[in-house]
Design a protein around this motif. Structure first.
Motif, PDB file in Angstrom:
ATOM      1  N   SER A 178       0.856  -1.177   0.000  1.00 25.42           N
ATOM      2  CA  SER A 178       0.000   0.000   0.000  1.00 25.42           C
ATOM      3  C   SER A 178       0.892   1.225   0.000  1.00 25.42           C
ATOM      4  O   SER A 178       2.061   1.154   0.372  1.00 25.42           O
ATOM      5  N   PHE A 179       0.348   2.347  -0.440  1.00 21.83           N
ATOM      6  CA  PHE A 179       1.162   3.563  -0.477  1.00 21.83           C
ATOM      7  C   PHE A 179       0.288   4.792  -0.305  1.00 21.83           C
ATOM      8  O   PHE A 179      -0.913   4.767  -0.546  1.00 21.83           O
ATOM      9  N   THR A 180       0.926   5.842   0.140  1.00 23.24           N
ATOM     10  CA  THR A 180       0.320   7.163   0.142  1.00 23.24           C
ATOM     11  C   THR A 180       1.108   7.989  -0.853  1.00 23.24           C
ATOM     12  O   THR A 180       2.272   7.703  -1.133  1.00 23.24           O
ATOM     13  N   TRP A 181       0.482   8.998  -1.402  1.00 27.55           N
ATOM     14  CA  TRP A 181       1.183   9.868  -2.340  1.00 27.55           C
ATOM     15  C   TRP A 181       0.763  11.310  -2.088  1.00 27.55           C
ATOM     16  O   TRP A 181      -0.324  11.592  -1.606  1.00 27.55           O
ATOM     17  N   GLN A 182       1.686  12.213  -2.402  1.00 25.06           N
ATOM     18  CA  GLN A 182       1.428  13.641  -2.245  1.00 25.06           C
ATOM     19  C   GLN A 182       2.151  14.373  -3.363  1.00 25.06           C
ATOM     20  O   GLN A 182       3.326  14.127  -3.615  1.00 25.06           O
ATOM     21  N   GLY A 183       1.435  15.265  -4.039  1.00 19.31           N
ATOM     22  CA  GLY A 183       2.038  15.985  -5.144  1.00 19.31           C
ATOM     23  C   GLY A 183       1.112  17.033  -5.699  1.00 19.31           C
ATOM     24  O   GLY A 183       0.385  17.693  -4.953  1.00 19.31           O
TER      25      GLY A 183
END
Length: 127
Positions: A61-66
């Motif tokens: 699983s991952f989180t992303w921010q951009g």
């Protein structure tokens, strides 16, 4: 902190999405997702993001921010390795859409993926 399994770690080429038009998937360059311990990257459509991944029982699983163009965005995702060696995953935008995707193993891009722009950069660019 648990390590990402070796079969997931590295670069993946996003080749198909379920919710958005795939024709524009590579507008900023090949659509890529990297999953690494120290932090990965995501580029697809006009989204540029930093990725933080962790192993789960079913995959990663991952989180992303951009930023999508110049609008800050964040979200989550998860991937699972399919029998054919592709990644099958879901990408969710916080308070927005979600889409499934398919990715194939890829090599690192020749040029680094650019950093996500800030909203402030939008106004600097117009001068």
């Amino acid at each position: 902190m648990e390590e990402i399994p070796a079969e997931y770690e590295g670069w993946w080429r996003i080749v198909e999405v379920s919710q958005w038009r795939s024709v524009d998937l590579d507008i900023l360059g090949p659509a890529l997702l990297s999953l690494t311990e120290g932090g990965g990257r995501l580029r697809m459509f006009v989204l540029l993001a930093y990725v933080q991944a962790k192993p789960t029982k079913a995959g990663v699983s991952f989180t992303w921010q951009g930023a999508w163009e110049f609008d800050e965005m964040s979200g989550t995702g998860s991937v699972k390795l399919a029998r054919d060696g592709t990644l099958k995953g879901t990408l969710k935008i916080k308070d927005g859409d979600s889409s499934t995707f398919i990715a194939e193993r890829a090599k690192a891009p020749d040029e680094p993926i650019q950093n996500p722009p800030s909203y402030r950069d939008k106004w600097r660019r117009r001068r």
